[in-house]
Design a protein around this motif. Structure first.
Motif, PDB file in Angstrom:
ATOM      1  N   ASN A 140       0.839  -1.195   0.000  1.00 47.49           N
ATOM      2  CA  ASN A 140       0.000   0.000   0.000  1.00 47.49           C
ATOM      3  C   ASN A 140       0.878   1.250   0.000  1.00 47.49           C
ATOM      4  O   ASN A 140       1.907   1.289   0.676  1.00 47.49           O
ATOM      5  N   PRO A 141       0.502   2.258  -0.753  1.00 44.94           N
ATOM      6  CA  PRO A 141       1.321   3.481  -0.804  1.00 44.94           C
ATOM      7  C   PRO A 141       1.225   4.264   0.498  1.00 44.94           C
ATOM      8  O   PRO A 141       0.483   3.903   1.420  1.00 44.94           O
ATOM      9  N   ALA A 142       1.984   5.355   0.577  1.00 42.80           N
ATOM     10  CA  ALA A 142       1.961   6.210   1.763  1.00 42.80           C
ATOM     11  C   ALA A 142       0.548   6.705   2.023  1.00 42.80           C
ATOM     12  O   ALA A 142      -0.166   7.128   1.106  1.00 42.80           O
ATOM     13  N   SER A 143       0.128   6.643   3.293  1.00 47.84           N
ATOM     14  CA  SER A 143      -1.241   7.040   3.624  1.00 47.84           C
ATOM     15  C   SER A 143      -1.344   7.363   5.109  1.00 47.84           C
ATOM     16  O   SER A 143      -0.541   6.896   5.920  1.00 47.84           O
ATOM     17  N   ILE A 144      -2.343   8.170   5.436  1.00 45.00           N
ATOM     18  CA  ILE A 144      -2.660   8.480   6.827  1.00 45.00           C
ATOM     19  C   ILE A 144      -3.804   7.562   7.263  1.00 45.00           C
ATOM     20  O   ILE A 144      -4.844   7.502   6.600  1.00 45.00           O
ATOM     21  N   ARG A 145      -3.619   6.860   8.373  1.00 37.29           N
ATOM     22  CA  ARG A 145      -4.642   5.955   8.879  1.00 37.29           C
ATOM     23  C   ARG A 145      -4.988   6.342  10.316  1.00 37.29           C
ATOM     24  O   ARG A 145      -4.132   6.802  11.058  1.00 37.29           O
ATOM     25  N   PHE A 146      -6.234   6.120  10.668  1.00 36.54           N
ATOM     26  CA  PHE A 146      -6.634   6.348  12.060  1.00 36.54           C
ATOM     27  C   PHE A 146      -7.760   5.389  12.403  1.00 36.54           C
ATOM     28  O   PHE A 146      -8.456   4.857  11.526  1.00 36.54           O
ATOM     29  N   GLY A 147      -7.928   5.141  13.696  1.00 29.76           N
ATOM     30  CA  GLY A 147      -8.937   4.206  14.133  1.00 29.76           C
ATOM     31  C   GLY A 147      -9.407   4.530  15.547  1.00 29.76           C
ATOM     32  O   GLY A 147      -8.724   5.224  16.307  1.00 29.76           O
ATOM     33  N   LEU A 148     -10.599   4.023  15.868  1.00 31.61           N
ATOM     34  CA  LEU A 148     -11.217   4.262  17.177  1.00 31.61           C
ATOM     35  C   LEU A 148     -11.888   2.993  17.643  1.00 31.61           C
ATOM     36  O   LEU A 148     -12.607   2.346  16.874  1.00 31.61           O
ATOM     37  N   SER A 149     -11.671   2.643  18.899  1.00 30.79           N
ATOM     38  CA  SER A 149     -12.326   1.489  19.508  1.00 30.79           C
ATOM     39  C   SER A 149     -12.922   1.936  20.839  1.00 30.79           C
ATOM     40  O   SER A 149     -12.228   2.475  21.689  1.00 30.79           O
ATOM     41  N   TRP A 150     -14.227   1.673  20.985  1.00 29.16           N
ATOM     42  CA  TRP A 150     -14.935   2.106  22.191  1.00 29.16           C
ATOM     43  C   TRP A 150     -15.784   0.947  22.691  1.00 29.16           C
ATOM     44  O   TRP A 150     -16.699   0.499  21.995  1.00 29.16           O
ATOM     45  N   ASN A 151     -15.463   0.463  23.875  1.00 28.13           N
ATOM     46  CA  ASN A 151     -16.207  -0.643  24.462  1.00 28.13           C
ATOM     47  C   ASN A 151     -17.370  -0.115  25.301  1.00 28.13           C
ATOM     48  O   ASN A 151     -17.165   0.669  26.228  1.00 28.13           O
ATOM     49  N   PHE A 152     -18.588  -0.550  24.957  1.00 26.61           N
ATOM     50  CA  PHE A 152     -19.782  -0.100  25.667  1.00 26.61           C
ATOM     51  C   PHE A 152     -20.171  -1.166  26.699  1.00 26.61           C
ATOM     52  O   PHE A 152     -20.841  -2.152  26.384  1.00 26.61           O
ATOM     53  N   TYR A 153     -19.705  -1.017  27.906  1.00 28.88           N
ATOM     54  CA  TYR A 153     -20.098  -1.910  28.997  1.00 28.88           C
ATOM     55  C   TYR A 153     -19.919  -1.160  30.310  1.00 28.88           C
ATOM     56  O   TYR A 153     -19.159  -0.198  30.411  1.00 28.88           O
ATOM     57  N   ASP A 154     -20.616  -1.610  31.323  1.00 34.42           N
ATOM     58  CA  ASP A 154     -20.549  -0.968  32.657  1.00 34.42           C
ATOM     59  C   ASP A 154     -19.447  -1.601  33.482  1.00 34.42           C
ATOM     60  O   ASP A 154     -19.251  -2.811  33.421  1.00 34.42           O
TER      61      ASP A 154
END
Length: 348
Positions: free
Chosen positions: A334-348
């Motif tokens: 894959n060529p040069a690129s900007i990547r970002f990600g988010l992980s959010w766990n919904f639990y008490d």
């Protein structure tokens, strides 16, 4: 599958557990066919008919295992096909480990080994499609491997060295031939076919995982060396490595943070080609081979972890150049690129 199990330690004489079982495996395959039941077959539509192939195998197996205790653990697994088209197939695997006190911690020395005599997949023997068609009978693939592992948690060191011998190695090969076009040009056609090497193939590998830590500075490394006696059949990069240098700390005592850069690299070799016809990898055509590798893939990143939320941003392949950055022939990274990600766990 029907089995019986005697658990380790069910009485004072039971120093290990014992498992035994017998099972039946049923497989059904469907292929397009121009013949039916061994003879030429033509239906009223003139189209290919589907032909069904059925396999029934009966196998027996067992296991001896010891997991209790602080010093020695081991297990031995064995399975053999006693009836059916794969009769004579067997798989014996063993693992033993010894825990040794060292430098105020416990080092582990392990030995892994297996002996296998395994029938190739059904589709190595028979495969019918629009662009690939073969009917053959492959011999069982015989493999022997022994491997030693030393794991020292105190120094974050793990060393693995293994030796393997393979007879009747089964693989796919691009065996296309030169084709002359109407304008006088020549190209190599693509044609995938199953192959089997009757010679013994010796394979040696050594892997080192070494992680360093100095305060908030971390440096993780994974280096593998491997060599093979038949690189034309089993092509491998001599050296492959992954290294990751990063800072790990907390912001305001709650936001876990990592800033760093990593690199993936492997030496040049005749990497397997990809066949979209069967969706599998195949060895390159011996008439036209192309090396890939000897190119570092560099990325920089930042990771953040706050309670149940994790997110990151990465500048992937920031060193992109006009070099030969390919994973496989004709399949670039894959060529040069900007990547970002988010992980959010919904639990008490």
């Amino acid at each position: 599958l029907i089995g019986i199990s005697l658990c380790e330690g069910f009485n004072k004489w039971a120093l290990f557990g014992v498992n035994a079982y017998v099972g039946h495996e049923y497989n059904k395959f469907m292929l397009a066919d121009s013949t039916k039941y061994g003879g030429l077959y033509t239906n009223t539509t003139g189209l290919l008919e589907n032909r069904y192939y059925k396999e029934n195998n009966i196998f027996v197996g067992g296991q001896i295992i010891r997991t209790q205790g602080n010093t020695v653990h081991y297990n031995l697994d064995a399975e053999c096909v006693v009836a059916g088209p794969d009769v004579g197939q067997f798989d014996i695997q063993g693992h033993a480990e010894v825990n040794i006190p060292l430098l105020g911690d416990t080092a582990q020395v392990a030995l892994n080994a297996y002996v296998k005599n395994v029938s190739p997949s059904f589709y190595f023997d028979q495969y019918h499609s629009k662009h690939a068609w073969w009917d053959c009978e492959m011999n069982k693939e015989f493999r022997q491997r022994i491997e030693g592992v030393i794991d020292v948690p105190h120094t974050n060191t793990k060393i693995t060295v293994g030796v393997e011998n393979i007879k009747n190695f089964t693989y796919f090969q691009n065996n296309g031939i030169p084709v002359l076009t109407s304008n006088g040009e020549t190209y190599i056609s693509n044609n995938v076919a199953p192959m089997q090497c009757g010679d013994n193939i010796q394979f040696i590998s050594a892997n080192l995982r070494q992680n360093f830590k100095l305060g908030i500075l971390h440096w993780d490394n994974d280096v593998t060396y491997q060599t093979c006696s038949h690189t034309d059949v089993l092509p491998l990069p001599v050296v492959s490595l992954y290294t990751n240098l990063y800072l790990r700390f907390k912001i305001a005592k709650v936001l876990k943070t990592e800033f760093g850069a990593d690199m993936k690299y492997f030496t040049e070799f005749n990497a397997p080609d990809y066949s979209p016809v069967i969706g599998m990898f195949m060895n390159q055509n011996p008439l036209k081979k192309e090396k890939v590798g000897n190119y570092p893939l560099l990325s920089v990143y930042a990771n953040f972890d706050l309670k149940r939320t994790r997110f990151y941003i990465m500048y992937h392949h920031f060193n992109q150049s006009t070099g030969r950055y390919f994973w496989l022939p004709n399949y670039p990274m894959n060529p040069a690129s900007i990547r970002f990600g988010l992980s959010w766990n919904f639990y008490d």
